[in-house]
Write an enzyme that holds these catalytic residues in place. Structure first.
Site, PDB file in Angstrom:
ATOM      1  N   GLY A 195       7.199  -6.810  -9.631  1.00 56.96           N
ATOM      2  CA  GLY A 195       7.456  -5.550 -11.355  1.00 56.96           C
ATOM      3  C   GLY A 195       5.879  -4.568 -11.593  1.00 56.96           C
ATOM      4  O   GLY A 195       4.910  -4.473  -9.801  1.00 56.96           O
TER       5      GLY A 195
ATOM      6  N   GLY B 130       2.768  -3.203 -11.733  1.00 62.45           N
ATOM      7  CA  GLY B 130       2.308  -3.912 -12.342  1.00 62.45           C
ATOM      8  C   GLY B 130       0.808  -2.961 -12.688  1.00 62.45           C
ATOM      9  O   GLY B 130       0.294  -2.874 -13.642  1.00 62.45           O
ATOM     10  N   ARG B 131       1.076  -1.565 -11.689  1.00 62.03           N
ATOM     11  CA  ARG B 131       0.203  -1.034 -12.250  1.00 62.03           C
ATOM     12  C   ARG B 131       0.703   0.808 -11.718  1.00 62.03           C
ATOM     13  O   ARG B 131      -0.142   1.524 -11.346  1.00 62.03           O
ATOM     14  CB  ARG B 131      -1.238  -0.899 -10.813  1.00 62.03           C
ATOM     15  CG  ARG B 131      -1.092  -1.218  -9.784  1.00 62.03           C
ATOM     16  CD  ARG B 131      -2.025  -1.209  -8.481  1.00 62.03           C
ATOM     17  NE  ARG B 131      -1.752  -1.435  -7.592  1.00 62.03           N
ATOM     18  CZ  ARG B 131      -2.686  -1.001  -6.314  1.00 62.03           C
ATOM     19  NH1 ARG B 131      -3.363  -0.582  -6.718  1.00 62.03           N
ATOM     20  NH2 ARG B 131      -2.386  -1.191  -5.126  1.00 62.03           N
TER      21      ARG B 131
ATOM     22  N   LYS C  25       0.499   5.587  -9.282  1.00 62.77           N
ATOM     23  CA  LYS C  25      -0.348   4.645  -9.011  1.00 62.77           C
ATOM     24  C   LYS C  25      -1.235   4.749  -9.531  1.00 62.77           C
ATOM     25  O   LYS C  25      -1.802   5.025  -9.059  1.00 62.77           O
ATOM     26  CB  LYS C  25       0.619   4.470  -7.905  1.00 62.77           C
ATOM     27  CG  LYS C  25       0.451   2.935  -7.025  1.00 62.77           C
ATOM     28  CD  LYS C  25       0.371   3.396  -5.846  1.00 62.77           C
ATOM     29  CE  LYS C  25       0.393   1.949  -5.030  1.00 62.77           C
ATOM     30  NZ  LYS C  25       0.671   2.106  -3.711  1.00 62.77           N
TER      31      LYS C  25
ATOM     32  N   ASP D 233      -6.195  -5.309 -14.305  1.00 61.22           N
ATOM     33  CA  ASP D 233      -6.416  -4.074 -15.110  1.00 61.22           C
ATOM     34  C   ASP D 233      -5.585  -2.462 -14.249  1.00 61.22           C
ATOM     35  O   ASP D 233      -5.491  -1.589 -15.314  1.00 61.22           O
ATOM     36  CB  ASP D 233      -7.635  -3.254 -14.649  1.00 61.22           C
ATOM     37  CG  ASP D 233      -7.987  -3.695 -12.928  1.00 61.22           C
ATOM     38  OD1 ASP D 233      -6.634  -3.170 -12.550  1.00 61.22           O
ATOM     39  OD2 ASP D 233      -8.914  -2.964 -12.754  1.00 61.22           O
ATOM     40  N   GLY D 234      -4.005  -3.151 -13.859  1.00 63.71           N
ATOM     41  CA  GLY D 234      -3.776  -1.515 -13.697  1.00 63.71           C
ATOM     42  C   GLY D 234      -3.903  -0.168 -13.031  1.00 63.71           C
ATOM     43  O   GLY D 234      -3.697   0.283 -13.124  1.00 63.71           O
TER      44      GLY D 234
ATOM     45  N   ARG E  60      13.913  -1.377  -4.146  1.00 64.65           N
ATOM     46  CA  ARG E  60      13.101  -2.537  -3.048  1.00 64.65           C
ATOM     47  C   ARG E  60      14.496  -3.377  -2.920  1.00 64.65           C
ATOM     48  O   ARG E  60      14.963  -3.740  -3.788  1.00 64.65           O
ATOM     49  CB  ARG E  60      12.062  -3.025  -3.479  1.00 64.65           C
ATOM     50  CG  ARG E  60      10.991  -1.687  -3.420  1.00 64.65           C
ATOM     51  CD  ARG E  60      10.023  -2.274  -4.247  1.00 64.65           C
ATOM     52  NE  ARG E  60       9.182  -1.503  -5.515  1.00 64.65           N
ATOM     53  CZ  ARG E  60       8.010  -1.323  -4.359  1.00 64.65           C
ATOM     54  NH1 ARG E  60       7.576  -1.919  -3.874  1.00 64.65           N
ATOM     55  NH2 ARG E  60       7.144  -0.255  -5.078  1.00 64.65           N
TER      56      ARG E  60
ATOM     57  N   ASP F 248       8.900  -7.081  -1.576  1.00 71.61           N
ATOM     58  CA  ASP F 248       9.169  -6.172  -2.358  1.00 71.61           C
ATOM     59  C   ASP F 248       8.746  -4.596  -1.939  1.00 71.61           C
ATOM     60  O   ASP F 248       8.605  -3.946  -2.321  1.00 71.61           O
ATOM     61  CB  ASP F 248       8.362  -6.482  -3.571  1.00 71.61           C
ATOM     62  CG  ASP F 248       7.090  -7.040  -3.158  1.00 71.61           C
ATOM     63  OD1 ASP F 248       7.749  -7.677  -2.594  1.00 71.61           O
ATOM     64  OD2 ASP F 248       5.913  -6.359  -3.501  1.00 71.61           O
ATOM     65  N   ASN F 249       7.839  -5.056  -0.416  1.00 71.03           N
ATOM     66  CA  ASN F 249       7.726  -3.410  -0.010  1.00 71.03           C
ATOM     67  C   ASN F 249       8.641  -3.133   1.125  1.00 71.03           C
ATOM     68  O   ASN F 249       8.565  -2.361   2.128  1.00 71.03           O
ATOM     69  CB  ASN F 249       6.594  -4.247   1.091  1.00 71.03           C
ATOM     70  CG  ASN F 249       5.161  -4.003  -0.584  1.00 71.03           C
ATOM     71  OD1 ASN F 249       5.630  -3.904  -1.160  1.00 71.03           O
ATOM     72  ND2 ASN F 249       4.106  -4.336   0.225  1.00 71.03           N
TER      73      ASN F 249
END
Length: 491
Positions: free
Chosen positions: A86, A88-89, A109, A121-122, A179, A250-251
């Site tokens: 997912g 995350g940042r 992003k 930390d995102g 994706r 996922d890419n």
């Protein structure tokens, strides 16, 4: 300033996304803004104000109508399946319809933690933000399907990775963020309703010609169309010496765009085994491995669609397998077309593949620069001095001369004069790419609050087929002391 948002993904079921408001930053400053892209998206640039833009593109202020969400997805990372990854940042602000009538995602992003951050930390360091900005815009200028960079903002905060680094936020534009991993996320939970919903969204946004097909044929068609686009995409990468670096599922974008520029790089000296990514320790995503990895990723996509393709699982597997088997032929046809053009050939002859492979083998043996060698073919056509420049890296002139003789003989059947052939070659073989050492220089300067090198490099790489003028020679390969042999992911 922003065009009107639609909230397609924000209206999807909760299990596909999570609300995620960007975390405020201390001192946002707009350091890059893609005005032509903004105009194409329908931004009101008459009302543009850099300070206001910094607040919006950092996430400190939400644009009117935005409803930020983090997207859920899974993925095979270096071959190992992770059932929940997912955003995350990153957060999706929403979708806009550009002036050409195409739906486009707008995503921040590096905007802070989300429910998918998994302890991170995102945030994003400035270096990876500028790398993605430069490389994605270069790829667009080179004619490669890609996500694009709309804006970059520094945050006035420090991000801690290997060392303390300045923080930044990138605004990314994509045809969608669907994706292979998005489909894997719901398929792993046997959520067939969500698989169908995602498949229908992909068809509507990227392959609308499939909408009128019968159900099973429609979803088989989605697989086939995705295979075709991925084959064409990777063929374009191979024609530029581009190495993605992290071809996890996922890419892999269903749209056929290049997405997630982490430890990506362009080759200098040609070697098919080249790897730059510091996390690709075994070379899974080496340059030469990109086509079979793309096919492997597509097989994972096919697995998620089986129940939609046919109720009989064995028959669905058989039909999907037949589509997947077409990848290699599709890729080879696309690559041959790309490489023919790079040699100035518009017609097709049986011996062209051998001519291409012999040229690549000669380049590899000489450790010749990939981009510069193709670019100098035009010079070699025009005068002896140009041929001498082409020959500089090649110790074995006899072998090179033999190949040049074969190439010129092949060009003689193109029914074009020397000037036209040279024009063709320069139209497809770039003079400028975002070479690793130049990107590193631009990032290092920006980290010291000097964005001049970044702006100059951006100007050069967005006109890649023009020979640049000015003090800096952006066409030059790195000297030994300038080489950047490892690139790093910014997570």
């Amino acid at each position: 300033m922003f065009p009107p948002f639609t909230l397609r993904y924000a209206r999807f079921p909760d299990r596909l996304r999570a609300p995620a408001r960007p975390a405020p930053v201390e001192r946002p400053e707009l350091v890059a803004f893609n005005r032509p892209l903004a105009e194409s998206l329908g931004f009101d640039l008459d009302a543009f104000d850099p300070e206001r833009a910094a607040e919006l593109f950092s996430g400190n202020v939400l644009p009117e109508g935005a409803e930020p969400v983090a997207l859920a997805y899974a993925g095979h990372q270096f071959g190992n399946f992770v059932p929940q990854l997912g955003d995350g940042r990153a957060v999706l602000l929403g979708e806009v319809t550009d002036r050409a009538g195409r739906v486009r995602d707008l995503q921040l992003k590096g905007s802070g933690r989300t429910p998918f951050s998994r302890g991170g930390d995102g945030r994003a360091p400035l270096g990876p933000v500028l790398r993605e900005y430069l490389v994605s815009e270069a790829m667009h200028a080179l004619g490669v399907p890609t996500t694009r960079a709309l804006a970059a903002v520094t945050t006035g905060e420090t991000v801690y990775r290997r060392v303390p680094e300045p923080g930044a936020v990138l605004t990314r534009v994509a045809a969608s963020h669907l994706r292979v991993g998005t489909f894997q996320y719901v398929a792993a939970r046997d959520d067939q309703e969500a698989v169908r919903l995602l498949a229908d969204e992909a068809i509507e946004r990227h392959y609308p010609h499939l909408v009128e097909r019968d159900e099973g044929e429609r979803y088989l068609g989605l697989l086939e169309a995705t295979v075709e686009r991925q084959a064409e995409l990777v063929a374009r990468w191979m024609g530029l010496g581009f190495i993605h670096g992290v071809m996890n599922t996922d890419n892999a974008a269903i749209s056929g765009e290049t997405i997630d520029y982490g430890p990506c790089a362009f080759m200098d000296a040609y070697d098919p085994r080249t790897v730059f990514s510091s996390i690709d320790e075994r070379g899974r995503y080496a340059f030469v491995n990109q086509p079979p990895i793309a096919q492997w990723n597509l097989a994972r996509f096919a697995e998620t669609l089986l129940a939609l393709i046919d109720e009989d699982r064995e028959r669905a597997i058989e039909r999907a397998t037949e589509v997947l088997k077409t990848f290699e032929d599709r890729f080879e046809a696309s690559r041959l077309r790309v490489m023919r053009a790079k040699l100035g050939l518009e017609t097709a002859e049986e011996g062209d593949a051998a001519l291409i492979e012999d040229w690549l083998a000669a380049m590899q043996a000489a450790r010749a620069d990939f981009t510069l060698s193709f670019r100098r073919l035009a010079d070699a056509l025009e005068d002896p001095e140009g041929e001498a420049r082409l020959a500089e890296p090649f110790g074995d002139r006899e072998a090179l001369d033999d190949w040049l003789t074969r190439w010129r003989e092949r060009l003689s059947r193109e029914e074009a004069d020397t000037a036209e052939l040279a024009r063709r070659l320069r139209a497809v073989n770039p003079a400028v790419i975002p070479r690793n050492h130049r990107v590193a220089e631009a990032i290092a300067a920006a980290e010291n609050d000097d964005f001049g090198p970044f702006e100059a490099l951006l100007a050069a790489i967005t006109r890649p087929f023009e020979a640049p003028t000015g003090e800096v020679d952006y066409t030059r390969p790195p000297r030994d002391d300038e080489k950047v042999l490892r690139t790093f992911c910014g997570t």
